[in-house]
Design an enzyme around this catalytic site. Structure first.
Site, PDB file in Angstrom:
ATOM      1  N   GLY B 117       0.841  -1.183   0.000  1.00 40.39           N
ATOM      2  CA  GLY B 117       0.000   0.000   0.000  1.00 40.39           C
ATOM      3  C   GLY B 117       0.875   1.231   0.000  1.00 40.39           C
ATOM      4  O   GLY B 117       2.090   1.142   0.217  1.00 40.39           O
ATOM      5  N   LYS B 118       0.312   2.367  -0.293  1.00 36.62           N
ATOM      6  CA  LYS B 118       1.073   3.610  -0.189  1.00 36.62           C
ATOM      7  C   LYS B 118       0.094   4.755  -0.078  1.00 36.62           C
ATOM      8  O   LYS B 118      -1.016   4.673  -0.617  1.00 36.62           O
ATOM      9  CB  LYS B 118       1.956   3.814  -1.430  1.00 36.62           C
ATOM     10  CG  LYS B 118       3.153   4.694  -1.172  1.00 36.62           C
ATOM     11  CD  LYS B 118       4.238   3.898  -0.475  1.00 36.62           C
ATOM     12  CE  LYS B 118       5.456   4.744  -0.152  1.00 36.62           C
ATOM     13  NZ  LYS B 118       6.545   3.874   0.345  1.00 36.62           N
ATOM     14  N   GLY B 119       0.504   5.809   0.600  1.00 37.96           N
ATOM     15  CA  GLY B 119      -0.381   6.958   0.732  1.00 37.96           C
ATOM     16  C   GLY B 119       0.401   8.240   0.640  1.00 37.96           C
ATOM     17  O   GLY B 119       1.629   8.242   0.769  1.00 37.96           O
ATOM     18  N   ASP B 158       7.257   7.822   5.750  1.00 36.80           N
ATOM     19  CA  ASP B 158       7.880   7.922   4.437  1.00 36.80           C
ATOM     20  C   ASP B 158       8.431   9.347   4.351  1.00 36.80           C
ATOM     21  O   ASP B 158       8.696   9.965   5.382  1.00 36.80           O
ATOM     22  CB  ASP B 158       6.810   7.645   3.366  1.00 36.80           C
ATOM     23  CG  ASP B 158       7.390   7.217   2.032  1.00 36.80           C
ATOM     24  OD1 ASP B 158       7.394   6.008   1.764  1.00 36.80           O
ATOM     25  OD2 ASP B 158       7.824   8.080   1.243  1.00 36.80           O
TER      26      ASP B 158
END
Lengths: 439, 428
Positions: B117-119, B158
């Site tokens: 996943g990434k946001g 991140d």
């Protein structure tokens, strides 16, 4: 005795309204004075101080119970949750006819500091029902506990608030809590309460956890004070012969220390050459108390016993054993607080002045909380640890906390109690700050 | 084994310097080797779910601004999604999609039970106060609340997000669900359910990957000269740990320049200097070079641990190292890769070499679920176990398929996800 409840139920003390008197040497005053000192030394910001001084939440519930005679009585139930910065709340469920919410507030705060100090991911809570279990039938007590737990269902839970027992004999009550929550949840929920019977998910070593922790701390404290234990180990007076004092006397005796004083609520015995602990414990198991035990020792009162000369004094019975009235006459070289608050705030300063170190309750008697935490972990994992594993990990937690307290005490040149509270307050304040205020 | 078109679904023009296209190309090559059918390729290329949220925030000056946030869940066949949240002015949905896919492969290579996943939130943290950042974080968390959860999607730090951001996410989520939920996010501070050993996890993973590669090549640390590009969390800690293992660290760098000492840097002293002065400039026990010269220095091991696109078609011919350990994400382009492979230079690829970070993130999640925290020794021992066995698995695929470790790592990762996908089937 003209209140309606008195008319209904005679002079039942658990149904009388109570206004709690708070004297200067109450456990609450003791705790707050130590907290204030730690907060001041840490220069805690005003905002953080305001948050830490007040409980996060207090819930009061009415606990209606059908009594055995068919009449209805309504008891008072409370749950005070002090601070959730570090994790779910945890704390005792106390059944006491003289229960006061102030005392629960203090106890909840105490639990917060204890968990933070021991690096246990919990905040502190305390609660209970104002009920006299000695005058109520088992069925009445069970109905009260179950109704109290049902009323708190929205507040408690393995990740919200976890009950611990107030007294060693409370296993059965803890079982009722687990069953009530599980029935409502429609699934087994063990981790909502600790101190359960082993067959219901209780941890091994729960019963002697406090004594095991004290034993670990005693060894560390003796080494730290450079107290030569010589051939016969340290000469120790243990006040109290219940689950804490009794187990402690046994463990210290097994570890090669000499128990020179031992007592329970009925009797106190002293022999500077050492008592026969096994014989006394056997007598206690057989007769229910130490009263009338035979052997080579001097008989005296509890008040006299705590003032006798010794290397280590471990009061494991009640609060305020040492106060401003007798602290100057203490002849121990080291004191470990096995009970909650056996040394009053003023006595603590007197003893400090006399150069007698006091290992504070939130560190010394934290073994019980550590194993409560272990029980919660085991319940969450659905995997029970072996005795040796519990013991090894308990020793690790106690040793780490001791080392940190001793280090800070040396650096800041404060009392052990202040150092312990500084560490605890610091950790909770840091967590509160990181989480921020959710608006 | 090779069937189908390696370029299916690729953009018409291929940009050597787009690391996401590089990832997609490598995926296709691995899929060819595995003989994946068209439908399954389509599934594995496409994110499972994408969410875009508006984030209205009251600014300190009383005005209102609306930021845009994304959360992409690439593939949750192997478990809840895992991946960072970045705050940056150049966040865009395409990039977030690519990074999410990247996380799927990375988690799969080291066999942690997560999907990718990434946001991200489009904002410039330099222009925002701490209070504004907190309000953005909390509102973003609330906005994506329905797809988050310890068993759904677990964010991590991140670019421009840190421990503090993670603490806010944990607090916001916990308040909403009315219970303490530390396992909702990793990279938390130690006293809020963080893991010991996390800060140095990626660097430690780099060291372990190097060690395993050295064994494979029959080289010894004492006789090996290492050039580390970077000096931060990955490069700095990686260099320190390699130094402790007896490697000779010739050179390190930061964004402003490179230090070189042919007889070996005193890495602790370099890092102490960096900590004090914030840059390597002025460190006396070394020569100073421009960064452009570092990558071609004569050495045995090159550890690019700074940014992407460092080894390219333009310089791969002049790389002197026998072994390249990718500490950074995407430091070697596809064209660079081909040249290194021709020249017999072994590359331990990013999705394996720098997976120590996500592995310890996984450990953090495990510890939070158990509510019991491991000692640093236990964390490090388990990380070692994961890195060693993952390296061996990748190496095995490399032998079996006769491919580079890079392609082997994609083969391993894609195969694991594809197998689980087939087993679970399509729920309709």
């Amino acid at each position: 005795m003209s209140s309606p409840s008195a008319q209904l139920h005679g002079d039942a003390d658990d149904l009388m309204p109570i206004t709690p008197p708070l004297d200067e040497e109450s456990p609450f005053a003791t705790m707050m004075s130590v907290f204030d000192e730690a907060a001041e030394k840490l220069q805690v910001e005003a905002d953080a101080y305001a948050i830490l001084r007040k409980p996060d939440r207090e819930v009061t519930v009415a606990v209606p119970v059908k009594l055995d005679d068919g009449s209805l009585a309504v008891f008072d139930g409370y749950r005070v949750q002090h601070n959730m910065g570090l994790g779910p709340f945890v704390g005792p469920l106390r059944l006491d006819p003289r229960l006061k919410i102030d005392e629960l507030r203090a106890l909840a705060g105490w639990m917060t500091w204890k968990c933070a100090l021991l690096n246990i991911p919990f905040g502190g809570a305390a609660g209970g029902i104002r009920i006299n279990r000695d005058r109520r039938s088992r069925g009445e007590v069970e109905r009260a506990v179950r109704r109290y737990v049902s009323s708190l269902l929205d507040t408690i839970g393995p990740d919200r608030d976890v009950f611990t027992p107030d007294k060693a004999r409370d296993e059965e009550i803890m079982g009722w809590v687990m069953d009530t929550v599980s029935t409502h949840d429609r699934h087994t929920t063990k981790a909502v309460v600790t101190g359960k019977p082993v067959v219901m998910g209780g941890s091994l070593h729960f019963r002697d956890a406090v004594a095991q922790g004290l034993t670990t701390i005693l060894a560390l404290a003796l080494a730290h004070q450079d107290m030569d234990q010589g051939h016969g180990g340290a000469r120790v007076i243990v006040q109290g012969a219940g689950s804490v004092g009794g187990n402690l006397a046994r463990l210290l005796h097994e570890a090669g220390h000499s128990i020179i004083g031992f007592s329970d609520i009925t009797s106190a015995y002293y022999n500077e050459a050492g008592l026969d602990v096994s014989a006394l414990l056997e007598w206690r198991d057989r007769t229910g108390s130490l009263a009338g035990a035979k052997g080579e020792f001097e008989r005296m009162t509890n008040e006299e016993l705590v003032l006798m000369p010794c290397d280590v004094l471990v009061p494991c019975a009640v609060a305020n054993v040492l106060t401003s009235r007798n602290a100057e006459r203490v002849r121990a070289k080291l004191i470990l607080e096995g009970a909650h608050g056996p040394v009053s705030a003023r006595a603590d300063k007197v003893l400090h002045g006399a150069g007698i170190p006091v290992v504070p309750d939130i560190l010394a008697n934290a073994g019980g909380m550590v194993v409560s935490y272990f029980e919660w972990v085991q319940n969450r994992q659905g995997f029970a640890w072996q005795k040796e594993v519990v013991l090894k990990r308990l020793r690790r937690f106690m040793t780490e906390a001791w080392s940190e307290v001793a280090k800070l005490q040396g650096e800041r040149e404060v009392r052990l109690r202040t150092a312990a509270n500084m560490l605890a307050v610091q950790r909770v304040a840091a967590a509160d700050k990181l989480r921020g205020i959710y608006a | 084994m090779s069937t189908g078109s390696a370029t299916a679904g690729q953009p018409a023009s291929i940009d050597e310097f787009n690391p996401f296209q590089a990832m997609a190309q490598r995926f296709e090559v691995a899929a060819d080797h595995l003989g994946l059918d068209k439908g399954l390729r389509e599934v594995l290329r496409t994110p499972d779910r994408e969410l875009t949220v508006a984030i209205p925030v009251l600014m300190d000056n009383g005005s209102m601004r609306v930021f845009t946030g994304y959360r992409v869940q690439h593939n949750f066949s192997r478990g809840p999604c895992k991946g960072g949240i970045r705050f940056s002015h150049d966040v865009n949905l395409d990039e977030v999609r690519a990074l999410a896919a990247w996380m799927t492969w990375k988690c799969s290579v080291v066999d942690v039970p997560f999907g990718g996943g990434k946001g991200g939130v489009i904002c410039d943290p330099r222009e925002l106060s701490l209070g504004e950042l907190e309000r953005i974080t909390r509102r973003y968390t609330t906005g994506i609340m329905d797809i988050l959860g310890p068993d759904r999607d677990v964010p991590a730090p991140d670019i421009n997000t840190n421990e503090q951001t993670m603490a806010w996410i944990m607090d916001t989520y916990s308040m909403h669900v009315r219970r303490t939920t530390t396992s909702i996010v990793t990279g938390k501070p130690l006293n809020l359910g963080g893991s010991r050993g996390r800060t140095e996890a990626t660097g430690r993973g780099v060291m372990l990957a190097t060690r395993e590669a050295m064994k494979k090549l029959g080289l010894r640390p004492e006789s090996s000269r290492v050039v580390v590009q970077g000096s931060g969390n990955v490069g700095g800690i990686g260099a320190m740990l390699l130094h402790r293992e007896g490697y000779k660290i010739l050179s390190m760098s930061d964004m402003y320049g490179t230090v070189l000492n042919e007889s070996g840097l005193d890495v602790p002293a370099v890092l102490a200097h960096l900590k004090k002065h914030k840059r390597l400039d002025g460190y006396t026990e070394a020569e100073h070079l421009p960064n452009s010269e570092q990558i071609e220095l004569d050495c045995d091991i090159l550890v690019p641990a700074a940014t992407e696109n460092q080894i390219t078609s333009a310089n791969a011919e002049r790389i002197k190292a026998k072994l390249v350990i990718e500490g950074a994400n995407g430091p070697t382009t596809v064209a660079g890769d081909a040249i290194l492979e021709d020249r017999g230079i072994v590359v331990v690829p990013d999705i394996l070499a720098n997976a120590g970070g996500v592995t310890v993130s996984y450990f953090e999640w495990v510890q939070d679920r158990a509510g019991f925290f491991w000692t640093e020794e236990v964390v490090n021992a388990r990380l070692e176990q994961v890195m060693v066995s993952s390296f061996a698995e990748v190496d095995k695929r490399a032998q079996e398929f006769g491919v580079s470790m890079r392609i082997a790592s994609y083969i391993l990762a894609v195969d694991r996800v594809a197998k689980v996908y087939r087993l679970r089937g399509i729920y309709s």
